[in-house]
Design an enzyme around this catalytic site. Structure first.
Site, PDB file in Angstrom:
ATOM      1  N   HIS A 170     -31.653  -3.947   3.363  1.00 11.85           N
ATOM      2  CA  HIS A 170     -32.484  -2.569   3.695  1.00 11.85           C
ATOM      3  C   HIS A 170     -31.669  -1.206   3.211  1.00 11.85           C
ATOM      4  CE1 HIS A 170     -36.005  -4.199   6.041  1.00 11.85           C
ATOM      5  NE2 HIS A 170     -35.643  -4.890   5.286  1.00 11.85           N
ATOM      6  N   TYR A 222     -40.025   3.270  12.356  1.00 14.48           N
ATOM      7  CA  TYR A 222     -39.872   3.809  13.673  1.00 14.48           C
ATOM      8  C   TYR A 222     -40.852   4.989  13.822  1.00 14.48           C
ATOM      9  CZ  TYR A 222     -35.415   1.609  13.993  1.00 14.48           C
ATOM     10  OH  TYR A 222     -34.216   0.543  14.128  1.00 14.48           O
ATOM     11  N   PRO A 273     -32.670  -0.683  22.678  1.00 14.11           N
ATOM     12  CA  PRO A 273     -32.574  -1.405  21.472  1.00 14.11           C
ATOM     13  C   PRO A 273     -33.052  -0.417  20.233  1.00 14.11           C
ATOM     14  CG  PRO A 273     -34.564  -2.144  22.670  1.00 14.11           C
ATOM     15  CD  PRO A 273     -33.733  -1.341  23.337  1.00 14.11           C
ATOM     16  N   LYS A 284     -28.210  -1.548  18.034  1.00  9.58           N
ATOM     17  CA  LYS A 284     -27.005  -1.584  18.176  1.00  9.58           C
ATOM     18  C   LYS A 284     -26.342  -2.776  18.924  1.00  9.58           C
ATOM     19  CE  LYS A 284     -26.283   1.823  15.251  1.00  9.58           C
ATOM     20  NZ  LYS A 284     -25.891   1.333  13.961  1.00  9.58           N
ATOM     21  N   TYR A 312     -26.658   4.682  11.545  1.00 13.06           N
ATOM     22  CA  TYR A 312     -27.381   3.413  11.637  1.00 13.06           C
ATOM     23  C   TYR A 312     -26.954   2.238  10.826  1.00 13.06           C
ATOM     24  CZ  TYR A 312     -31.866   0.996  11.823  1.00 13.06           C
ATOM     25  OH  TYR A 312     -32.964   0.097  11.919  1.00 13.06           O
TER      26      TYR A 312
END
Length: 389
Positions: A72, A200, A292, A296, A384
Site C-alpha cells: 500500500h 479511515y 489499533p 502499531k 505510518y
C-alpha cells in the site's frame, strides 16, 4: 534444560526473536501458555511497517509475504463525505505491507519447525527467577511435571497479562495508561474490500475503518460503546451503520456478506518503564499497548525485537554489552513516539463522549489542515510507514 535465551511467549514477537537469534547462531527455547491452534486462531491487524518487512527478510521468512502481501503506497482519510489520500510513496519514498498477523505467525512457526526449534506449548505457571544474577532461570509446568530452564537471558514476550512485567519491583516499575471511553466492533467477511487502500473515516456518528486481509477477505470496524457486545449487533445492523459512517461513494460500492468473525476490542494506551530488569527484557504487549488506530501493535513489538536481538548477538559474538545495558532506553525512545502517533490518530478520528462543539470544530480543523498541508501529511506518512529503528 539449558539454553542461551529463554523466550516466554510464543506469539509473533517471541517467534520472530527466536528465529532471528537462530539465524545468528544463538540458541533459544520458546515457552507458550496456549496451544499452537489457539495462537493461530487469533485475529489481529495486518499492516506491516517497512522495518518489520525488513526484519522478516533478515529472518528468512519473507517469501510468502512477498508473494501474497499487498503493498500500500497510501491511505484514505475521510471526514463525512470529504475524502483525501495520503501518498506514502510520494511523501516518504516508502510504503506499508498488508499481510495478516496470523500469516506472519504461521510463517514463523514453519521456519522454527524447519530449524528443529524447541517451542513448547501449554506451559502454565511460568515464573522467571534470579533475574539480577548471571544465572537466571525459568520454572514452568508442562505435561504433568514441573520443569526448570536455565539460561543466560530471559525475553518476556508474554503479553500484558504475562508474568514477566510483574517481576520488575514496584519500587522501580512505573506504568502509564490512558483508557479510551469506547471500543471497536470488528467484522471479518469473505467479501472484496470496498477500496484497494484503507479508509479511515470520521463522522458525526463515530469512527469507521475499512481494511482488508486479501482480495476476497475484508475487515471492517466501527466505534461502539464499551457496554456493547457482539451479540448486540446483527450483521445487517453493522453494515447499515458502516454505510452511514463512510463517504457515500464508498458506501455505494460496499459489498456485504455474512460475518465469519465478530468481536469488540477496548482501546487503551499503556507503557511500562523500564523494559528490562537485570537479565530479563520485555518485548511487545508485555511492556506497551497502543490503540489499533495507526496499526502499531505488532510493529512496536517488532521494533523491540530488532533492538533486543541485535544487542544479544553483539553480546554473544563480541562480548559487547552496550546494547543490552541500554535496551530499555533505546526501545522506549521509539515506543513513546509510536504511542504519540496512535493517540493522535485516535483523538483525531473518534467522537468522544465529553466533546464540546468547540472540540468538534477543532477536530474538523485538524483534519482540514492535514488535507491541505504537505508538511502535516509528511509527518503522518513518516509515522505510518514506520520511524527508523
Amino acid at each position: 534444560m539449558r539454553t542461551q535465551v529463554a523466550i516466554i511467549g510464543g506469539g509473533p514477537a517471541g517467534l520472530l526473536l527466536s528465529q532471528l537469534l537462530h539465524k545468528a547462531g544463538v540458541a533459544s527455547v520458546v515457552l507458550e501458555r496456549r496451544s499452537r491452534e489457539y495462537v493461530l486462531s487469533r485475529i489481529r491487524a495486518g499492516v506491516l511497517e517497512t522495518g518489520l518487512v525488513n526484519l522478516m527478510h533478515e529472518a528468512g521468512i519473507a517469501e510468502r509475504m512477498d508473494r501474497e502481501g499487498f503493498i500500500h503506497d497510501g491511505t484514505l482519510i475521510a471526514n463525512g463525505n470529504d475524502q483525501f489520500r495520503i501518498d506514502f510513496k510520494e511523501l516518504t519514498g516508502s510504503h506499508v505491507m498488508v499481510y495478516g498477523q496470523t500469516e506472519v505467525t504461521r510463517d514463523l512457526y514453519e521456519a522454527r519447525d524447519a530449524a528443529g526449534a524447541t517451542v513448547m506449548h501449554e506451559c502454565s505457571g511460568v515464573k522467571p527467577h534470579d533475574l539480577t544474577t548471571d544465572a537466571p532461570y525459568v520454572t514452568f509446568f508442562h505435561e504433568g511435571a514441573v520443569h526448570r530452564l536455565d539460561c543466560d537471558f530471559i525475553a518476556g514476550c508474554d503479553g500484558f497479562h504475562g508474568p514477566c512485567r510483574q517481576e520488575i519491583p514496584l519500587s522501580v516499575r512505573r506504568e502509564f495508561e490512558k483508557v479510551y471511553p469506547f471500543g471497536w466492533l470488528g467484522v471479518l467477511s469473505e467479501t472484496p474490500p470496498v477500496d484497494n487502500e484503507l479508509i479511515y473515516s470520521n463522522s458525526e456518528r463515530g469512527f469507521a475503518l475499512c481494511s482488508m486481509r486479501n482480495a476476497n477477505l475484508s475487515r471492517y470496524y466501527i466505534q461502539c460503546q464499551l457496554s456493547d457486545t457482539p451479540d448486540d449487533w446483527t450483521d445487517d445492523a453493522f453494515w447499515d451503520e458502516l454505510r452511514r459512517r463512510i463517504p457515500e461513494e464508498a458506501a455505494d460500492r460496499l459489498v456485504t456478506g455474512p460475518s465469519i468473525e465478530k468481536s469488540i476490542a477496548p482501546l487503551r494506551s499503556f507503557v511500562c518503564e523500564p523494559m528490562q530488569w537485570g537479565r530479563m527484557f520485555l518485548c511487545g504487549d508485555a511492556a506497551h499497548i497502543v490503540p489499533p488506530t495507526g496499526a502499531k501493535g505488532l510493529n512496536t513489538a517488532a521494533s523491540d525485537v530488532n533492538y533486543l536481538w541485535r544487542a544479544l548477538v553483539a553480546w554473544y559474538k563480541d562480548g559487547e554489552r552496550g546494547g543490552i545495558d541500554t535496551y530499555s532506553e533505546t526501545a522506549l525512545a521509539r515506543i513513546w513516539k509510536a504511542e504519540r502517533f496512535s493517540w493522535w490518530m485516535t483523538t483525531l478520528l473518534h467522537r468522544l463522549p465529553e466533546q464540546s462543539e468547540f472540540d468538534i470544530r477543532m477536530q474538523d480543523a485538524d483534519i482540514a489542515y492535514l488535507q491541505h498541508s504537505t508538511a502535516a501529511q509528511t509527518a503522518m506518512a513518516e509515522n505510518y510507514v514506520g520511524l527508523p529503528y
